[in-house]
Write an enzyme that holds these catalytic residues in place. Structure first.
Site, PDB file in Angstrom:
ATOM      1  N   ASP A  79      44.404  81.490  53.602  1.00 45.52           N
ATOM      2  CA  ASP A  79      44.921  82.731  53.029  1.00 45.52           C
ATOM      3  C   ASP A  79      44.829  82.801  51.512  1.00 45.52           C
ATOM      4  OD1 ASP A  79      46.863  80.741  52.754  1.00 45.52           O
ATOM      5  OD2 ASP A  79      48.482  82.212  52.710  1.00 45.52           O
ATOM      6  N   GLU A  80      44.143  81.845  50.893  1.00 45.26           N
ATOM      7  CA  GLU A  80      44.034  81.877  49.433  1.00 45.26           C
ATOM      8  C   GLU A  80      42.590  81.674  49.010  1.00 45.26           C
ATOM      9  OE1 GLU A  80      46.723  79.113  47.558  1.00 45.26           O
ATOM     10  OE2 GLU A  80      48.240  79.411  49.104  1.00 45.26           O
TER      11      GLU A  80
HETATM   12 MG   LIG Z   1      50.004  82.899  51.281  1.00 46.11          MG
END
Ligand SMILES: [Mg+2]
Length: 412
Positions: free
Chosen positions: A104-105
Site C-alpha cells: 500500500d505504499e
Molecule cells: Mg497504509
C-alpha cells in the site's frame, strides 16, 4: 532539485473491504487474521473503528469488548493486490520511477514531471484526488527532496492529506517528531537512542556523529544522514529492484550448535528474516543456499533449485533444512549458519499455478506470512514467535533483520 513523493493508502485493507461491502462503510470495521477464528487478531481498522481505540495486533475478542458492534472481516489478499496495481497504474501517469514499499505504499520520483506542474504539492494533490475519485480509497502523500522525509510526510497527516517537508521547513516539522517516526527506527534502535538521551529526530541530527557511529556502527551514519536530510538514494523503478541479486543473512550462534534441534532454531530465525526482506522488496526466489561453518572455522556452502518461485517462509525453511540434513552430521559442532536466496522474479508477475501444489494451502501460508509481517513491522520481531523458539531463548534471542541488514540495498 529532486522531488520525491511517498504515497500511502489509508487503512488499506479495511478501505478495500468496505468497497466490496458498501453497507458496512459507515460502521466500525476491522480486518482480522483468520488463522483461527477465536484467537484472531486485528490487522487493520477503518476510521470509525479507530474512534473506539481499537488497536492493530489486539485480539478480536478484546476489540469487540471495546466496540460490540465492530464488524470483523477476514483478509482477501487478492483484492489488496488488485487495488495496489490500480494505484500504481495512476502513479505511472506521473513517472516511471515507482518503488513499492509493501502493498500500500510507493515512492515516486516526479522530478521529471516538474516542467508541467507548478510544484510537487500540485502533483500530490492531483494524485490524491484521482485515487479518491477513480478508486474510492484515500491516500496520504508526503512531498520532499528525499525518500526518508517524503515517507515522514505521508505519516504526518492522514487520512486524505498532503504534507510538504521542504529544505526550508524540515527543521520545524521533521525535527520535532519522535525518533521512532523515522523509517527503520524500530523498537531496538529506539531503546538504544533513549539511553543516549535522544528523543526526537532533531536530537539525532544534532548528536555528535562519532558517538552515533560508536553506538550504532554504519547504521549510526545512516541515522545521522536520514535526520539531517542528507539521504539521497534513488527511487528504484520496480524492474530495477531486480538488480538486487541475492538476499541473505548469517549468524554466529551464542553457543556452538550440537544437534539438529539447535540448527532448526537458527534456520527458523534466518529464514524468517530473509523471507520478510524478500517480501518487503516484492521478490520471489527460486534458489536457496546455505552456509555451514564448524568449530574449526571450516565452511561449506550448498545450494538447491526449488520447483517454483516462492516467498513463503516455510518453503525456504524446508529447503534450507533439507540441505543441512544432507550436508551436516555433527562430526564437529557448528558455529555459524547462513541462508541466502537468489534467482529472483517480481512477486507481481502472475504466479503460474502449479498442478503439483496444493494452491489453497499455499494461499493460507502466504496470508499467514503477510499477517506476521504486518505485526512484526508494527511491533517488532519478537512480538510473535513460533513456540519452538521459546524453548531456548538465549539461542533464539537475536533478530538479523533489525540488527544487521534492516535497510534496502539502495541505502548503501
Ligand atoms: Mg497504509
Amino acid at each position: 532539485m529532486r522531488t520525491i513523493l511517498h504515497s500511502d493508502c489509508n487503512s488499506f485493507f479495511a478501505s478495500v473491504e468496505c468497497l466490496y461491502n458498501p453497507e458496512i462503510r459507515d460502521k466500525p470495521v476491522a480486518v482480522g487474521g483468520d488463522a483461527e477464528k477465536r484467537h484472531g487478531i486485528i490487522l487493520t481498522k477503518n476510521q470509525h473503528a479507530k474512534k473506539f481505540n481499537i488497536k492493530t495486533g489486539e485480539a478480536i475478542w478484546q476489540a469487540k469488548e471495546k466496540c460490540p458492534e465492530l464488524i470483523v472481516v477476514p483478509p482477501h489478499y487478492d483484492r489488496y493486490l488488485r487495488f495496489s496495481k490500480m494505484c500504481r497504474r495512476i502513479y505511472s501517469d506521473y513517472t516511471d520511477k515507482i518503488e513499492p514499499f509493501g502493498l500500500d505504499e510507493c515512492w515516486l520520483d516526479v522530478t521529471g514531471s516538474m516542467l508541467h506542474y507548478k510544484s510537487g504539492y500540485d502533483i500530490a494533490e492531483e494524485i490524491r484526488y484521482r485515487i479518491k475519485e477513480e478508486l474510492g480509497i484515500t491516500v496520504s502523500i508526503g512531498v520532499s527532496f528525499n525518500k526518508i522525509f517524503a515517507k515522514l510526510g505521508s505519516d504526518y497527516k492522514k487520512p486524505d492529506a498532503v504534507t510538504v517537508i521542504s529544505r526550508e521547513n524540515f527543521k520545524d516539522i521533521a525535527w520535532k517528531l519522535p525518533a521512532s517516526d523515522l523509517l527503520y527506527v524500530g523498537p531496538a534502535t529506539n531503546r538504544k537512542l533513549k539511553i543516549l538521551g535522544i528523543k526526537t529526530i532533531g536530537d539525532i541530527a544534532n548528536f555528535p556523529l562519532e558517538l552515533l557511529e560508536r553506538n550504532f556502527g554504519k547504521w549510526g551514519d545512516m541515522l545521522y544522514a536520514f535526520s539531517n536530510g542528507y539521504e539521497n538514494s534513488p527511487v528504484l523503478k520496480s524492474d530495477e529492484c531486480r538488480s538486487v541479486k541475492s538476499i541473505g543473512n548469517s549468524t554466529t550462534a551464542v553457543r556452538d550448535l550440537e544437534n539438529y534441534e539447535d540448527a532448526k532454531i537458527i534456520f527458523m530465525i534466518l529464514c524468517d528474516s530473509v523471507c520478510r526482506r524478500m517480501r518487503e522488496q516484492g521478490f520471489v526466489a527460486k534458489e536457496v543456499g546455505i552456509s555451514i561453518r564448524d568449530t574449526d572455522l571450516f565452511t561449506i556452502t550448498r545450494q538447491t533449485k526449488l520447483l517454483r518461485h516462492t516467498d513463503i517462509t516455510k518453503d525456504i525453511y524446508n529447503a534450507s533444512l533439507k540441505l543441512f540434513y544432507e550436508n551436516c552430521d555433527f562430526q564437529k559442532n557448528v558455529r555459524s549458519l547462513g541462508v541466502v536466496v537468489t534467482d529472483f522474479k517480481s512477486a507481481n508477475e502472475a504466479q503460474q499455478i502449479s498442478i503439483f501444489d496444493n494452491e489453497e494451502n499455499r494461499m493460507k501460508l502466504q496470508s499467514l506470512d503477510n499477517t506476521l509481517d504486518e505485526l512484526k513491522y508494527r511491533f517488532g520481531t519478537f512480538c510473535v514467535r513460533p513456540a519452538k523458539l521459546m524453548f531456548d531463548t538465549s539461542l533464539s534471542g537475536f533478530s538479523p533483520k533489525e540488527e544487521h541488514i534492516a535497510h534496502p540495498v539502495g541505502y548503501f
